[in-house]
Scaffold this active site. Structure first.
Site: not given
Length: 122
Positions: A43-45, A83
């Site tokens: 999981v990324h931002n 995303g």
């Protein structure tokens, strides 16, 4: 200088994400990932994709560079909107799954919370 079109920091790792990585697959999802997808995702931002990915572009994980060998027809759309994309480190130049990005096959670095993931144009 090559343009970066996606820059992210890993902010969470699903409990099964590393198992998939051991099989040469990485699933990225932003922080809106539903629970069942969170479990298999890094999981990324990142806040979107600033240009379409194409074969020959580069993926950079904590400074290690990988060449993209194939970009599925839906991969740019899902990476931009959610995303999300699935990455196969198999060096293939085609896939039946439209959301898949294939990347050169070579040993993968360990991805941890705080790791950076960048896509850069060729």
């Amino acid at each position: 200088m090559k343009a970066e079109v996606f820059t992210a920091t890993v902010v969470g790792i699903g409990e099964d994400a590393q198992m998939l990585m051991d099989d040469g697959m990485m699933i990225l999802f932003n922080e809106t990932a539903p629970k069942d997808l969170y479990d298999i995702s890094f999981v990324h931002n990142a806040e979107g994709l600033n240009g379409d990915l194409e074969a020959g572009d580069e993926l950079i994980i904590d400074g290690e560079v990988f060449a993209l060998t194939f970009v599925g027809g839906k991969a740019n759309e899902t990476l931009r909107d959610l995303g999300h994309a699935t990455f196969q480190f198999n060096g293939e130049t085609n896939s039946d799954l439209p959301g898949t990005v294939c990347i050169e096959a070579k040993p993968l670095p360990a991805i941890q919370v705080g790791s950076t993931i960048v896509f850069r144009k060729k």
